[in-house]
Design a protein around this motif. Structure first.
Motif, PDB file in Angstrom:
ATOM      1  N   TYR A  41      66.566 -17.566  12.687  1.00 15.35           N
ATOM      2  CA  TYR A  41      65.704 -18.724  12.472  1.00 15.35           C
ATOM      3  C   TYR A  41      66.520 -20.019  12.481  1.00 15.35           C
ATOM      4  O   TYR A  41      66.057 -21.048  12.947  1.00 15.35           O
ATOM      5  N   GLY A  75      62.221 -15.732   6.757  1.00 15.58           N
ATOM      6  CA  GLY A  75      61.938 -14.723   7.773  1.00 15.58           C
ATOM      7  C   GLY A  75      62.144 -13.286   7.322  1.00 15.58           C
ATOM      8  O   GLY A  75      62.046 -12.364   8.132  1.00 15.58           O
ATOM      9  N   ASP A  77      60.255 -11.352   5.634  1.00 18.39           N
ATOM     10  CA  ASP A  77      59.066 -10.519   5.821  1.00 18.39           C
ATOM     11  C   ASP A  77      58.993  -9.981   7.243  1.00 18.39           C
ATOM     12  O   ASP A  77      58.657  -8.818   7.473  1.00 18.39           O
ATOM     13  N   GLU A  78      59.340 -10.798   8.215  1.00 15.30           N
ATOM     14  CA  GLU A  78      59.325 -10.351   9.617  1.00 15.30           C
ATOM     15  C   GLU A  78      60.416  -9.319   9.883  1.00 15.30           C
ATOM     16  O   GLU A  78      60.193  -8.339  10.594  1.00 15.30           O
ATOM     17  N   GLN A  81      59.697  -5.635   8.652  1.00 15.41           N
ATOM     18  CA  GLN A  81      58.713  -4.813   9.358  1.00 15.41           C
ATOM     19  C   GLN A  81      59.379  -3.708  10.169  1.00 15.41           C
ATOM     20  O   GLN A  81      58.951  -2.554  10.142  1.00 15.41           O
ATOM     21  N   ARG A 104      64.235  -9.273  17.992  1.00 12.77           N
ATOM     22  CA  ARG A 104      63.263 -10.273  18.456  1.00 12.77           C
ATOM     23  C   ARG A 104      63.949 -11.558  18.841  1.00 12.77           C
ATOM     24  O   ARG A 104      64.847 -12.002  18.298  1.00 12.77           O
TER      25      ARG A 104
END
Length: 104
Positions: A41, A75, A77-78, A81, A104
């Protein structure tokens, strides 16, 4: 997957906390790995604007099955996953766990 916000920082963990894992499996059967890094990020920001992200992986047994993972930072939480899928599949801290992640 559990999440909370502490001082404006997102914290997530799945599925067990360290105390829960120690209570369930015993201290001798638990190993902790910790790391800090700068998440993607912040990749395009000036150095003085970047914030750290911290991660703790809780593993159990000689095969180091991942029983918990904690992340704190922007970030998180992302990121969690992908890790949650590996944990649900019974992944270990070795290659099984790493090969299930999606960059990602």
């Amino acid at each position: 997957l559990t999440s909370c916000t502490l001082s404006g920082k997102l914290t997530v963990f799945a599925p067990q906390t360290e105390p829960e894992a120690r209570a369930k499996f015993g201290d001798a059967d638990i190993k902790i790995y910790k790391s800090t890094f700068t998440s993607m990020y912040f990749s395009m920001m000036e150095a003085d604007k970047k914030e750290p992200t911290a991660m703790k992986m809780i593993v159990q047994g000689k095969n180091e099955k991942v029983v918990g993972l904690h992340l704190i930072g922007v970030g998180s939480d992302e990121m969690l996953q992908g890790f949650a899928v590996a944990i649900k599949m019974g992944g270990t801290s070795g290659s099984q766990f790493l090969f299930t992640l999606n960059a990602r």
